[in-house]
Write an enzyme that holds these catalytic residues in place. Sequence first.
Site, short mmCIF file in Angstrom:
data_model
loop_
_atom_site.label_atom_id
_atom_site.label_comp_id
_atom_site.label_asym_id
_atom_site.label_seq_id
_atom_site.Cartn_x
_atom_site.Cartn_y
_atom_site.Cartn_z
N TYR A 52 -11.90 -14.80 4.19
CA TYR A 52 -10.89 -13.76 4.39
C TYR A 52 -10.41 -13.75 5.85
O TYR A 52 -11.22 -13.71 6.78
CB TYR A 52 -11.49 -12.39 4.05
CG TYR A 52 -10.54 -11.24 4.32
CD1 TYR A 52 -9.54 -10.92 3.39
CD2 TYR A 52 -10.60 -10.52 5.49
CE1 TYR A 52 -8.65 -9.91 3.65
CE2 TYR A 52 -9.71 -9.49 5.76
CZ TYR A 52 -8.73 -9.19 4.83
OH TYR A 52 -7.84 -8.18 5.08
N TYR A 88 -2.61 -12.71 3.49
CA TYR A 88 -2.37 -12.52 2.05
C TYR A 88 -1.22 -13.38 1.52
O TYR A 88 -1.42 -14.31 0.75
CB TYR A 88 -2.05 -11.05 1.74
CG TYR A 88 -3.18 -10.11 2.06
CD1 TYR A 88 -4.18 -9.86 1.12
CD2 TYR A 88 -3.26 -9.46 3.29
CE1 TYR A 88 -5.23 -9.00 1.41
CE2 TYR A 88 -4.29 -8.59 3.58
CZ TYR A 88 -5.28 -8.36 2.64
OH TYR A 88 -6.31 -7.52 2.92
N LYS A 94 0.82 -1.21 0.00
CA LYS A 94 0.00 0.00 0.00
C LYS A 94 0.85 1.27 0.00
O LYS A 94 0.36 2.34 -0.38
CB LYS A 94 -0.97 0.00 1.18
CG LYS A 94 -1.84 -1.26 1.31
CD LYS A 94 -2.53 -1.63 0.03
CE LYS A 94 -3.42 -2.86 0.09
NZ LYS A 94 -2.89 -4.07 0.66
C1 LIG Z 1 -3.68 -5.33 0.64
C2 LIG Z 1 -2.72 -6.45 0.62
C3 LIG Z 1 -2.65 -7.34 -0.46
C4 LIG Z 1 -3.62 -7.32 -1.60
O1 LIG Z 1 -3.42 -6.27 -2.48
P1 LIG Z 1 -4.67 -5.74 -3.31
O2 LIG Z 1 -4.14 -4.67 -4.15
O3 LIG Z 1 -5.68 -5.28 -2.28
O4 LIG Z 1 -5.22 -6.89 -4.08
C5 LIG Z 1 -1.69 -8.31 -0.46
N1 LIG Z 1 -0.83 -8.43 0.58
C6 LIG Z 1 -0.88 -7.62 1.63
C7 LIG Z 1 0.09 -7.86 2.74
C8 LIG Z 1 -1.81 -6.59 1.70
O5 LIG Z 1 -1.84 -5.79 2.77
#
Ligand SMILES: *Cc1c(COP(=O)(O)O)cnc(C)c1O
Length: 333
Positions: free
Chosen positions: A264, A290, A51
């Site tokens: 999730y 993730y 992000k």
């Molecule tokens: C937000 C996030 C993702 C996913 O990315 P998106 O762009 O939302 O699909 C993957 N890994 C981590 C650690 C994240 O915080």
Amino acid sequence: MTRPETIRLALLPTPFEQLPRLSQALAREDKGPSIWMKRDDCTGFAGGGNKVRKLEYLVAEALKQGADTLVTMGAIQSNHARQTAAAAARNGLACVLLLTDSVANRSESYRTNGNWLLDQIFGAEIRLLPAGGDATAIANEAVSGLTAQGKRPYFIPVGGSNALGSLAYRDALLELAGQAKADGIGIDHIVVPTGSGGTHAGILAGVEDAGLGCRVRGVSVSRSSEQAGAIVSGLVNDIYALEGRQRGQQVALEIDDSQVGPGYGQPTPAMIEAVELVARTEGILLDPVYTGKAMAGLVALVRGGTIGPDETVVFWHTGGAPGLYAYPEVFQG
Ligand SMILES: *Cc1c(COP(=O)(O)O)cnc(C)c1O
């Protein structure tokens, strides 16, 4: 059109490195694929993660609009919320986080530690919301409430995944392409977690622009392949629309939903195995929500023979390790 502005938050380029011990651990008859990792866990700001790159575009726009408050949404352990809180602090903005209590059956640490704790250290105002609300209505209400108080809010969607935020991952793919070229590496597959979709979408747009000829395999952490695919392809189109460009040859959209498990943020045995495997072969921390599930997807593709021993795969590490502290019971014997 003119290129959207950015501010500087990340330490770039992030490292691109080979993981020979992981490759060896997954070898069959002594030969495993060549596994590389793009280390966006090392974007360097506020604990790192994907992000940070998106926020370089989004916060630039907020500042340009004269905003004084960033508002965003996510789960209680949202990495995006943590990075947004820090980006607000760094730019002298207030931050309001709308966090939904949407992940069931978690331990006490989920509500006290990890990203939740860091959000508070970064000085964000947290509004905890029950699960199941209408996200758009909640966001609109928060924004109009702040406006009524005389504030100038700038709303960032979940995961920073709109066209502007996703552009950052087109840049990131071009950064990776340059590193791979300099190292003389031909990439056959990229494996990346797919959540709100902007990371996957930006990477796809980058692969199309660079004509890289590799497959991009998103591993969904929440939605079915169909649902996630609709979101990602919509975002790819939005990126081209934002720039007023025609989309050329399309790279296939591939999303694996076999690692979602109960949902999730819900742990799976394959996620736990993947987190421990990468930690114990390479000394690298993944996360439970993730990258642990995405790496479980990579492991399954290698074990199933879809990624062959003569191929090269890049795993895109998107960060998230602070989330480990929200799941201590999952990793303790
Ligand atoms: C937000 C996030 C993702 C996913 O990315 P998106 O762009 O939302 O699909 C993957 N890994 C981590 C650690 C994240 O915080």
